[in-house]
Structures are given as C-alpha cells and as structure tokens.
Design an enzyme around this catalytic site. Structure first.
Site, mmCIF file in Angstrom:
data_model
loop_
_atom_site.group_PDB
_atom_site.id
_atom_site.type_symbol
_atom_site.label_atom_id
_atom_site.label_comp_id
_atom_site.label_asym_id
_atom_site.label_seq_id
_atom_site.Cartn_x
_atom_site.Cartn_y
_atom_site.Cartn_z
ATOM 1 N N LEU A 83 -4.369 -11.361 9.625
ATOM 2 C CA LEU A 83 -5.442 -10.854 8.766
ATOM 3 C C LEU A 83 -5.312 -9.341 8.614
ATOM 4 C CD1 LEU A 83 -8.514 -12.890 10.056
ATOM 5 C CD2 LEU A 83 -6.696 -13.535 8.451
ATOM 6 N N ARG A 136 -13.367 3.557 9.195
ATOM 7 C CA ARG A 136 -13.510 4.551 10.271
ATOM 8 C C ARG A 136 -12.244 5.372 10.500
ATOM 9 N NH1 ARG A 136 -15.411 1.014 14.968
ATOM 10 N NH2 ARG A 136 -15.528 2.946 16.170
ATOM 11 N N THR A 191 -13.863 -13.306 8.499
ATOM 12 C CA THR A 191 -12.562 -13.723 9.030
ATOM 13 C C THR A 191 -12.209 -15.177 8.675
ATOM 14 O OG1 THR A 191 -13.735 -13.967 11.150
ATOM 15 C CG2 THR A 191 -12.338 -12.032 10.902
ATOM 16 N N ALA A 242 -6.795 -7.594 5.546
ATOM 17 C CA ALA A 242 -7.457 -7.282 4.268
ATOM 18 C C ALA A 242 -8.429 -6.121 4.373
ATOM 19 C CB ALA A 242 -8.179 -8.524 3.742
ATOM 20 N N ASN A 289 29.702 12.978 -0.766
ATOM 21 C CA ASN A 289 29.493 11.601 -1.225
ATOM 22 C C ASN A 289 28.635 11.499 -2.466
ATOM 23 O OD1 ASN A 289 27.265 12.533 0.262
ATOM 24 N ND2 ASN A 289 26.607 10.446 0.695
#
Ligand code: UD1
Ligand code: CA
Length: 450
Positions: A8, A15, A81, A10, A368
């Site tokens: 989870l 904070r 959740t 998302a 290079n």
C-alpha cells in the site's frame, strides 16, 4: 505454496511537509517503497502489486525501477486500507495461494518475519503481524482471547480499557487470496474515521468461525515513517543494520560509522571497506575485495580479489573482473575490465571494454561523448596505454598493442602495434638559462623605475 504481495503506497504522508509522496523519500539511497518491495522479492512472489494514489506516476516509476515485473493498481481516493487492498483485486485475478499486505512506508519488515507468518497460516485463516509497543500511541490495538486474536480496534475507536493494550498492529496481514477479497467485500466504514479498515477483516473472520493468529516481531521492524525526523532515525537504523549484516558476512569495516550503505549493498567474505566509502544502489562485491577510503560506488560489480581506490568512482555498468586494480581519482562508467586489468591513476574510462592484464596509464581518457552520441572504446588483452592517451571513440586497440604518452588516438591500432601521435621534440641547448636571466633583468629594471 505460491504467495502474492500487495504494497500500500497511496497515501500522501502530509507530515513529511513535502511535494514528494512519502514513499519516494529515500532511505539507504532507495525510495521507501523499494524497501518493502526488496523484502517481498526475497519470498519470490507470484505477483507483486503496488497500490498508488498520491503522485501515482512517480511512485509507479520508482516501483518499476526496483522491479520491472511489478503490477500497479490505482486508488484514486484514499478511503482506507481495506479499500486500498480492494484496488489490487484486478491485478491479482486468478491467483491462488496467500496474499501478504505490506505498507510502502514501513521499510524494515524482514522477509524471515513474513515467512513466519506464512508458516502460521497453516493454523489460521488470517495472520496478523503484531508487536509490543513501548509507546502504543495511535496504533491499532490487538484484542486477544488467550492466544487467539479476537479483533483489532483502531485507536480512534478504542475504549479506555482497549487503549491500555500494548500489543499493537503493524499493518502486515496475510490470508488466502480469495478469502481475503471476500472478507474485504463485507468491510464497512461505520467508524470514527469513516474509512474502510483492513483491520476489520479480523473480527469478520472470527464471526465466520475462522481462527486468526498473531505473529510477534520486534518493534524496530515495524517502524513506520511519517516525519523527516523519523526518516533520519530510520536512516541511522538502516545503516546500523547493514553494518551488522556486513560483520556477519565476514566483512571488515574500517571506521564503520563513516561508511554509507544502500539498499541491496552486497559484500563478500574477507572483503575490506575503508573509511568514508559511499555505496549507491545496486553494488555487489565478491570476496577478498579491498575498497579503500573515499570511494563512491553505484550500480557496479566487483569480482574476487580486486582493489579499488582510494578516491575512485565506479558508476552504473562498471564491471570489474577478478584482480582488477582501480587507483586514485579514477572514474569508471559502463565499462567491463577483464581479469587483472589496471587503471591506477587519474583516468576516465567510460563505455569501454578493457582486455585482461591491460595497463591503462595515468591521465588516460576515453573520449566517449561527441555532444550527442556515446561511442565505445575497445582495448584488447595485455595492451599498454601510455600516460595521457586520449582515446577518441569509437576506437579499437588490439591485443598487445601500445600507445605513446600524450597521444590522441583517433584510428584503430592493430594487434601488437605501437601508435604514436605527437609532434617531434626540439631541444635548444642553454636557452632556458638565458631566457630566465633576461626575464629577471627585466623585472629588476621595472622595480627600479617605480
Ligand atoms: C494502520 C492500521 C493500524 C496500524 C497502523 C500501523 C488500519 C485501519 N489501521 O493505521 O491498525 O497500527 O497502520 O502503522 O489499517 N493507505 C493507502 N490507502 C488508503 C489508506 C492508507 O494506500 O486509503 C496506505 C498508506 O499510504 C500507508 C498505509 O496504507 O502506507 C497505512 O495507512 P495509514 O493511514 O498510515 O494507517 P494508520 O492510520 O497508521
Ligand atoms: Ca501510519
């Protein structure tokens, strides 16, 4: 048994006080979400789903960088959740076996702990990872009935008596895939937050007569990150954990507190890491390797017996075979150095293949980049590149070939040939002395005049 993992990720994490979604803040050089993925990968899951929401595109990109097989699910609105896990339903369609739910902001859960939960699933329909909290704060509380878990109550919804419980919910949960989604289907949002709580599946499973078990872990393992201060504390904890792992693996660390590890840093037995070495992501080191002070390593592989540094920089795609020597102020990028090759001083080797036992002289540069395209330099075995050679790529130097010091090499050099590119030297006897005398006289005259 096959397992799948849902992570989870998302939430915004307000904070953190940041424009960046919380799970993209870095710990051990890798985004937080990569840590949960790393632990999950060790279980060799059938499928791994990351649920994105805030900053979905950026989170998806970071997740793919960690594991290109990752599946993504989107949660447009953060409704809890259980709602987040429900978004993974499509991605997990048709899977059998167990599903483990992890959080993207909880980086320290060990794969061994998840394995213990899978083991406990033999006796229980649902298994929750719990811990004894020193300060239970706002964690969900595990309401036990003897050894069985009866339900989880969120802090906001808990009674005084329930708030006194110190056994808390880590958030990690494990159940059979189809049973999990059936339980989630009946979760409601009639609670203090108006959210769909994943934790409610515990009470629901019990109501259906199923048993729910708890596996306990150390509180340090379930540490979640919500603030910059917690992130700083987690970094210190991560570094301490990596040091402990290194000692256990037989690695000597000199001035260990000054060495900075990254997620996935792997070091073999009897290797030695000097002070102030910084590891970026993706470094693997075999046994008996010496990395001296102040090296910066990222996305590279160092084989047995190689020596690196001090003050060397190995960038992504640097691949050192056995017994290669890289010295001070040398940068290597996207280059393979074969067994026993040496680049001992002040060089840049990028987009190159260097053959075995070839010696690259001080100050050599692979040119290079032409401003638009990158080109490759190929050097054979046992070649000797003179100091300050500019190798203008694309260019090939053969086996046993040499270049003279200061040469700008723009054309291929065949096997066994010496390439020399510099103008002839002229020497004027006594001229240096005469020139100096003249200049000193001039200076004396000017000083008299002022
Ligand atoms: C959750 C648990 C709590 C536990 C705590 C441990 C629930 C209801 N509560 O609480 O019992 O003690 O974790 O840290 O599960 N997320 C989403 N979408 C959402 C909501 C959350 O993806 O709609 C993600 C968050 O980004 C975060 C994780 O899920 O990574 C946990 O969410 P959070 O809001 O921090 O849950 P807590 O309130 O801390
Ligand atoms: Ca949290």
């Amino acid at each position: 048994m096959t397992i799948s993992v849902v992570i989870l990720a998302a939430g915004m994490g307000s904070r953190m006080n940041s424009d960046l979604p919380k799970v993209l803040h870095k710990l051990g050089g890798a985004p937080l979400v990569a840590h949960a993925m790393h632990a999950a990968q060790a279980l060799d899951p059938e499928r791994m789903v990351v649920v994105t929401g805030h900053g979905a595109e950026a989170v998806a990109k970071a997740a793919r960088a960690q594991n290109s097989d990752v599946l993504l699910a989107h949660q447009a609105e953060q409704m809890g959740t259980a709602h987040a896990v429900a978004q993974a339903r499509e991605a997990l369609k048709g899977v059998t076996g167990d599903v483990v739910v992890l959080y993207g902001d909880t980086p320290f859960v060990r794969s061994e702990t998840i394995e213990a939960m899978l083991e406990a699933r033999k006796d229980h329909a649902v298994v929750v990872l719990g811990f004894e909290a020193a300060d239970p704060g706002r964690y969900g509380r595990l309401v036990m009935e003897g050894e069985a878990l009866s339900r989880i109550v969120e802090f906001k919804d808990a009674s005084e008596a329930e708030r006194a419980i110190t056994l808390c919910n880590s958030g990690v949960i494990c159940a059979d895939a189809s049973a999990l989604f059936e339980l989630i289907d009946v979760v409601g949002n009639d609670n203090a937050s108006g959210e769909y709580y994943l934790t409610d599946i515990v009470g629901l499973a019990r109501d259906q007569g199923q048993s729910v078990g708890v596996v306990r872990c150390d509180e340090a393992e379930t540490l979640g990150i919500n603030t910059r201060e917690e992130l700083a504390g987690a970094e210190a904890a991560f570094q301490a954990r990596m040091r402990a792992e290194a000692y256990e693996d037989g690695v000597t660390l000199i001035a260990p507190e000054t060495i900075h590890f990254a997620l996935g840093t792997t070091i073999g037995r009897d290797s030695m890491i000097g002070p102030n070495v910084v590891f970026g992501p993706g470094v693997t080191i075999e046994s008996g390797v010496t990395v001296r002070a102040f090296c910066h390593l990222e996305g590279c592989h160092i084989s047995r017996g190689a020596e690196v540094g001090p003050f060397a920089r190995l960038r992504p795609g640097a691949e050192l075979a056995e017994d290669v020597h890289i010295g001070n102020f040398v940068e290597i990028k996207n280059a393979m150095l074969d067994q026993g090759a040496k680049v001992n001083h002040l060089s840049y080797i990028g987009d190159a293949d260097i053959g075995e036992r070839t010696n690259i002289g001080a100050g050599t540069i692979t040119c290079n980049y032409d401003g638009v395209f990158k080109h490759r330099t190929t050097i054979g075995a046992r070649a000797f590149i003179g100091s300050d050679t500019m190798l203008v790529a694309p260019v090939r130097i053969g086996n046993d070939a040499m270049t003279g010091s200061g040469s700008v090499i723009t054309e291929d050099v065949p096997d066994g040939a010496l390439a020399l590119e510099r103008s002839e030297q002229t020497t004027k006897p006594g001229l240096a002395l005469r020139l100096m005398q003249r200049l000193r006289a001039l200076k004396a005259k000017q000083q008299k005049e002022t």
